[in-house]
Design a protein around this motif. Structure first.
Motif, PDB file in Angstrom:
ATOM      1  N   ILE A 233      -6.326   5.280  -5.081  1.00 42.37           N
ATOM      2  CA  ILE A 233      -6.134   3.970  -4.434  1.00 42.37           C
ATOM      3  C   ILE A 233      -7.421   3.508  -3.768  1.00 42.37           C
ATOM      4  O   ILE A 233      -7.771   2.314  -3.799  1.00 42.37           O
ATOM      5  CB  ILE A 233      -4.981   4.033  -3.408  1.00 42.37           C
ATOM      6  CG1 ILE A 233      -3.646   4.247  -4.126  1.00 42.37           C
ATOM      7  CG2 ILE A 233      -4.928   2.751  -2.576  1.00 42.37           C
ATOM      8  CD1 ILE A 233      -3.264   3.155  -5.099  1.00 42.37           C
TER       9      ILE A 233
ATOM     10  N   PHE B  95      -5.179   1.841  -9.790  1.00 39.08           N
ATOM     11  CA  PHE B  95      -3.746   1.850  -9.515  1.00 39.08           C
ATOM     12  C   PHE B  95      -2.933   2.496 -10.641  1.00 39.08           C
ATOM     13  O   PHE B  95      -1.923   3.142 -10.397  1.00 39.08           O
ATOM     14  CB  PHE B  95      -3.255   0.424  -9.267  1.00 39.08           C
ATOM     15  CG  PHE B  95      -3.975  -0.262  -8.138  1.00 39.08           C
ATOM     16  CD1 PHE B  95      -3.867   0.218  -6.841  1.00 39.08           C
ATOM     17  CD2 PHE B  95      -4.776  -1.369  -8.371  1.00 39.08           C
ATOM     18  CE1 PHE B  95      -4.525  -0.402  -5.798  1.00 39.08           C
ATOM     19  CE2 PHE B  95      -5.446  -1.989  -7.329  1.00 39.08           C
ATOM     20  CZ  PHE B  95      -5.321  -1.504  -6.035  1.00 39.08           C
TER      21      PHE B  95
ATOM     22  N   LYS C 196      -0.344   5.728 -10.249  1.00 37.49           N
ATOM     23  CA  LYS C 196       1.044   5.719 -10.712  1.00 37.49           C
ATOM     24  C   LYS C 196       1.330   6.914 -11.612  1.00 37.49           C
ATOM     25  O   LYS C 196       2.362   7.583 -11.483  1.00 37.49           O
ATOM     26  CB  LYS C 196       1.332   4.415 -11.456  1.00 37.49           C
ATOM     27  CG  LYS C 196       2.747   4.318 -12.011  1.00 37.49           C
ATOM     28  CD  LYS C 196       2.952   3.000 -12.755  1.00 37.49           C
ATOM     29  CE  LYS C 196       4.354   2.918 -13.339  1.00 37.49           C
ATOM     30  NZ  LYS C 196       4.564   1.622 -14.066  1.00 37.49           N
TER      31      LYS C 196
ATOM     32  N   TYR D 131      -0.444   5.891  -0.805  1.00 40.23           N
ATOM     33  CA  TYR D 131      -0.557   4.430  -0.821  1.00 40.23           C
ATOM     34  C   TYR D 131      -0.685   3.854   0.593  1.00 40.23           C
ATOM     35  O   TYR D 131      -0.833   2.648   0.759  1.00 40.23           O
ATOM     36  CB  TYR D 131       0.682   3.814  -1.473  1.00 40.23           C
ATOM     37  CG  TYR D 131       0.749   3.948  -2.981  1.00 40.23           C
ATOM     38  CD1 TYR D 131       0.019   3.098  -3.809  1.00 40.23           C
ATOM     39  CD2 TYR D 131       1.557   4.909  -3.582  1.00 40.23           C
ATOM     40  CE1 TYR D 131       0.099   3.196  -5.189  1.00 40.23           C
ATOM     41  CE2 TYR D 131       1.649   5.024  -4.965  1.00 40.23           C
ATOM     42  CZ  TYR D 131       0.907   4.168  -5.765  1.00 40.23           C
ATOM     43  OH  TYR D 131       0.992   4.273  -7.134  1.00 40.23           O
TER      44      TYR D 131
ATOM     45  N   ASP E  79       1.772   3.636   2.523  1.00 38.39           N
ATOM     46  CA  ASP E  79       3.037   2.929   2.740  1.00 38.39           C
ATOM     47  C   ASP E  79       3.967   3.881   3.490  1.00 38.39           C
ATOM     48  O   ASP E  79       4.575   4.770   2.884  1.00 38.39           O
ATOM     49  CB  ASP E  79       3.652   2.511   1.409  1.00 38.39           C
ATOM     50  CG  ASP E  79       4.928   1.704   1.599  1.00 38.39           C
ATOM     51  OD1 ASP E  79       4.830   0.511   1.921  1.00 38.39           O
ATOM     52  OD2 ASP E  79       6.024   2.283   1.453  1.00 38.39           O
TER      53      ASP E  79
ATOM     54  N   GLN F 132       4.538   0.370  -6.726  1.00 36.09           N
ATOM     55  CA  GLN F 132       3.742   0.458  -7.944  1.00 36.09           C
ATOM     56  C   GLN F 132       3.732  -0.861  -8.709  1.00 36.09           C
ATOM     57  O   GLN F 132       2.706  -1.252  -9.270  1.00 36.09           O
ATOM     58  CB  GLN F 132       4.284   1.600  -8.819  1.00 36.09           C
ATOM     59  CG  GLN F 132       4.005   2.977  -8.226  1.00 36.09           C
ATOM     60  CD  GLN F 132       4.681   4.096  -8.991  1.00 36.09           C
ATOM     61  OE1 GLN F 132       5.616   3.871  -9.753  1.00 36.09           O
ATOM     62  NE2 GLN F 132       4.214   5.313  -8.782  1.00 36.09           N
TER      63      GLN F 132
ATOM     64  N   ASN G 144       1.299  -3.180  -7.078  1.00 34.00           N
ATOM     65  CA  ASN G 144      -0.084  -2.826  -7.387  1.00 34.00           C
ATOM     66  C   ASN G 144      -0.488  -3.286  -8.780  1.00 34.00           C
ATOM     67  O   ASN G 144      -1.639  -3.667  -9.016  1.00 34.00           O
ATOM     68  CB  ASN G 144      -0.286  -1.316  -7.254  1.00 34.00           C
ATOM     69  CG  ASN G 144      -0.492  -0.884  -5.809  1.00 34.00           C
ATOM     70  OD1 ASN G 144      -1.147  -1.581  -5.045  1.00 34.00           O
ATOM     71  ND2 ASN G 144       0.077   0.238  -5.427  1.00 34.00           N
TER      72      ASN G 144
END
Length: 455
Positions: free
Chosen positions: A306, A311, A315, A384, A386, A443, A446
């Protein structure tokens, strides 16, 4: 770490990072495993006391150390984004924060521990063992938190073998001091289960000192000059660490503290039931080190990708990790099913405890399947950065769904103590579903962002 171009290269790099983390996690958790197991061979009261002490300590430690795990994605993204000059300050600020957190925990624990144990209404012998174990363990709290920062830094560089070797060196020391202090050998005092707390504290000091020496003197860590400059406290950097780390820490806390809550409710059952429950939970937690290690490895590789804005690679890493976790959970579940009685016998010589532990271990198999999805997904989301939605989903899954359902089954049906385990399994499954949905959504976002960049 290096950029990868094929799935085979990704699997190889992920395993290169993962395997040392797994060995490290198993070795670290082995300290708790040997504390519980060796105390169980001293007496059933010591087994119950140390197991309860460990179950109370685990959510506090994992929750707060989860805050410090934010150093991993921060450093990984700095390295991926070619901003290595910012790394030393981030690590030092993490160490400052770790020291403050340890002091706060020590002060809070001195006031809260006895009231918590009193609320559990334990037998007096078990109460004293649990209190003594945690008091002894507290002497190693400060170095343990500092070590977690240094480990996060070393792991973020992909050098996970280093922390593996540190932990493997420390584990025999922990076992030796357990033997000396639990059973009173070679002139040492015979402290029973409490001795395992002192043994673990000694080990924490040892691994921290070794880590400091390695970071200061060995490449590639020494090239960052972490300890060559005295940095002033940076509240802005603390804010960055906490904004990422607090949601991580609370998410981990909500997941692990639910087991402590179950232990609190289980105190209404007999000492044999408590001992069997804690022994089974201890082994289930030991197996949890597999998906947890995959989670930590995914945070590193995804954070790196990242940071470099790759990206698609991030994933692919996430789904490779989840697949490995599910396969490992299935394998561990099959082995555990056929060896559950032998595993139970590791913890106690009491046949009643062994038989009940073996029954609890059947439910532990289902833990592994849910954890095999939930833990790696959480690790991917941390890569990420997140973390806020993960916190909310974890809270709802474990505390709003899992624990109330388990309480109902345990107290209003014939399931008894097993009802709590069924509730935990339901909560873990709900968490796995919700977190997976969140990962898929991130994902997709992204992919859209990458398409915009391409234009």
């Amino acid at each position: 770490m290096n950029q990868t171009f094929t799935s085979r290269e990704k699997i190889k790099q992920l395993l290169t990072i993962l395997i040392p983390i797994l060995i490290t996690q198993l070795a670290m958790y082995s300290m708790s495993f040997f504390d519980t197991m060796m105390s169980g061979h001293y007496s059933s009261e010591d087994l119950a006391g140390v197991a309860i002490g460990s179950s109370l300590w685990l959510p506090v430690f994992t929750g707060l150390s989860g805050i410090l795990l934010s150093i991993t994605p921060i450093v990984a993204q700095l390295i991926g984004g070619k901003k290595r000059q910012e790394v030393p300050n981030s690590v030092i600020q993490g160490i400052y924060l770790a020291c403050v957190m340890a002091i706060i925990v020590l002060i809070a624990g001195s006031f809260a521990l006895n009231p918590i144990l009193n609320a559990m209404k334990l037998e007096e012998a078990v109460h004293l063992k649990a209190y003594g174990f945690l008091a002894a363990l507290s002497y190693g709290m400060l170095p343990l938190f500092v070590y977690n920062v240094l480990r996060s830094f070393m792991d973020a560089l992909g050098k996970t073998r280093v922390t593996m070797f540190i932990t493997l060196m420390a584990l025999p020391i922990n076992i030796i001091f357990n033997y000396l202090l639990i059973f009173g050998k070679m002139g040492f005092p015979e402290l029973g289960g409490i001795g395992s707390g002192y043994a673990t504290a000694i080990t924490y000091w040892l691994i921290t000192l070794i880590a400091i020496i390695i970071v200061h003197k060995s490449l590639p860590f020494s090239s960052f000059g972490i300890f060559r400059k005295l940095y002033s406290v940076s509240l802005s950097k603390w804010k960055e660490i906490l904004l990422i780390g607090v949601p991580i820490g609370f998410a981990i806390f909500f997941e692990t503290s639910i087991f402590a809550a179950v232990t609190l409710f289980m105190s209404n059952f007999s000492t044999v039931t408590i001992a069997a429950h804690q022994a089974a939970l201890n082994f289930a937690s030991f197996l949890y080190m597999v998906p947890l290690s995959i989670s930590m490895a995914l945070t590193i590789v995804i954070g790196f990708e990242i940071g470099a804005k790759r990206f698609k690679d991030a994933k692919e890493y996430s789904w490779i990790g989840i697949t490995i976790a599910v396969l490992m959970a299935f394998l561990c579940g099959v082995v555990l099913f056929f060896t559950r009685t032998e595993v139970a016998a590791i913890y106690s010589k009491d046949q009643e405890v062994i038989q009940l532990t073996a029954q609890f271990l059947i439910y532990a198999i289902f833990f592994q399947l849910s954890d095999a999805i939930a833990a790696p997904v959480q690790g991917a989301l941390r890569g990420y950065k997140d973390v806020n939605m993960t916190l909310i989903m974890t809270l709802i899954s474990y505390w709003v769904i899992g624990l109330p359902f388990g309480y109902y089954l345990a107290n209003y049906t014939s399931w008894g103590a097993f009802g709590y385990w069924i509730g935990l399994i339901i909560g873990l499954a709900a968490g796995a579903i919700c977190l997976s949905s969140r990962l898929i959504m991130i994902q997709r976002k992204n992919v859209i962002y990458q398409k915009k960049l391409a234009k």
